[in-house]
Design a protein around this motif. Sequence first.
Motif, mmCIF file in Angstrom:
data_model
loop_
_atom_site.group_PDB
_atom_site.id
_atom_site.type_symbol
_atom_site.label_atom_id
_atom_site.label_comp_id
_atom_site.label_asym_id
_atom_site.label_seq_id
_atom_site.Cartn_x
_atom_site.Cartn_y
_atom_site.Cartn_z
ATOM 1 N N LYS A 90 8.681 88.433 52.683
ATOM 2 C CA LYS A 90 8.918 89.103 51.390
ATOM 3 C C LYS A 90 8.328 87.906 50.497
ATOM 4 N N TYR A 91 7.594 88.430 49.327
ATOM 5 C CA TYR A 91 6.956 87.266 48.610
ATOM 6 C C TYR A 91 7.303 87.476 47.162
ATOM 7 N N ARG A 92 7.512 86.578 46.304
ATOM 8 C CA ARG A 92 7.641 86.724 44.861
ATOM 9 C C ARG A 92 6.532 86.616 44.119
ATOM 10 N N HIS B 257 18.103 86.004 42.422
ATOM 11 C CA HIS B 257 17.625 86.945 43.229
ATOM 12 C C HIS B 257 16.686 86.063 44.667
ATOM 13 N N ARG C 267 4.281 86.376 40.716
ATOM 14 C CA ARG C 267 4.603 85.992 39.311
ATOM 15 C C ARG C 267 3.275 86.561 38.521
ATOM 16 N N TYR D 64 13.594 87.030 48.451
ATOM 17 C CA TYR D 64 12.176 86.706 48.957
ATOM 18 C C TYR D 64 12.234 85.552 49.571
ATOM 19 N N ASP E 5 7.736 81.826 47.517
ATOM 20 C CA ASP E 5 7.498 81.766 45.980
ATOM 21 C C ASP E 5 6.442 80.711 45.871
#
Length: 295
Positions: free
Chosen positions: A247-249, A201, A251, A205, A208
């Motif tokens: 767009k941000y990942r 993926h 966690r 994004y 990260d």
Amino acid sequence: MTESNLLCACMLRLSILVGLLSVVVTIIYYTPIPDFEASKQNCDRECHELDWPLICRYKIVLETQNIQNGCQKCSSNNQTECQHDIYCDRFSEKIITANRQVPGPSIRVCENDIMVIDVVNRIPGHSVSVHWRGQWQKETPVMDGAPMVTQCPILPHTTFQYKFRAAQAGTHWWQILSGDELSDRVFGAFIVKQSKRKEPHASIYDFDEIPHVLLVEYTTITQNGINEMRINGIASNSSITVQKNSKYRFRIINTGGVSQCPIEIKVHKHHLTVISVDSHAIEPKPVDVIQVEPG
């Protein structure tokens, strides 16, 4: 064997022993002290599947901090200035920190990097170990960090070195195990990244990064008699700055705390897309709320 021959044989053995000791002392003397900060910076990099794995050296120092003294240092109402006093509302006068941080330091490496982590126990009267959640440790089961199962606990005022390969990519975390509630609350993120070609993926994004790792903890009762949620050690009213149209990942790790119940995560006026669960990539799924189980 004559007395002179016996003396010569003893002298020869002594000379060999002295020579070996000299070699060992010379090697130790000229071996540079590990630069943990440089290793941390080098290992937190963009991963590429054709690169050789790096040896990533970290040092985690566990010690007690008197939070009453810490609270006295911070008289401002500004939350940013008082982040080092995030546990001042606890009943306990002392907390246990890792590298004088709460939570402990984040570890970010690439898949298959070799981990060499020195854990220094400076907690009086507490024997501990470090469990690396999410790492299967098939190659090095003795490094799993289960006290009295895979290793003897690290005694106070001693150091233990963990060595293992970061074989399982994804969002993980490390946790101190001791059987004591205060010690068991010491933890940090352990992120094992993949190359863009292997990460299914990666194209979804743009960012990260460390600020987007959320360690969620349900804390003990405060002086006001209220339980509360903390994200990265800070009260849940903290914020994260992002850029428009990016767009941000994120966690998200539910560390449990006093409650072993699932938590729900949502962002006001935003939709979320789930792309991975327990470090396993899934078909992207748009949602409004994410439920995260403890651990």
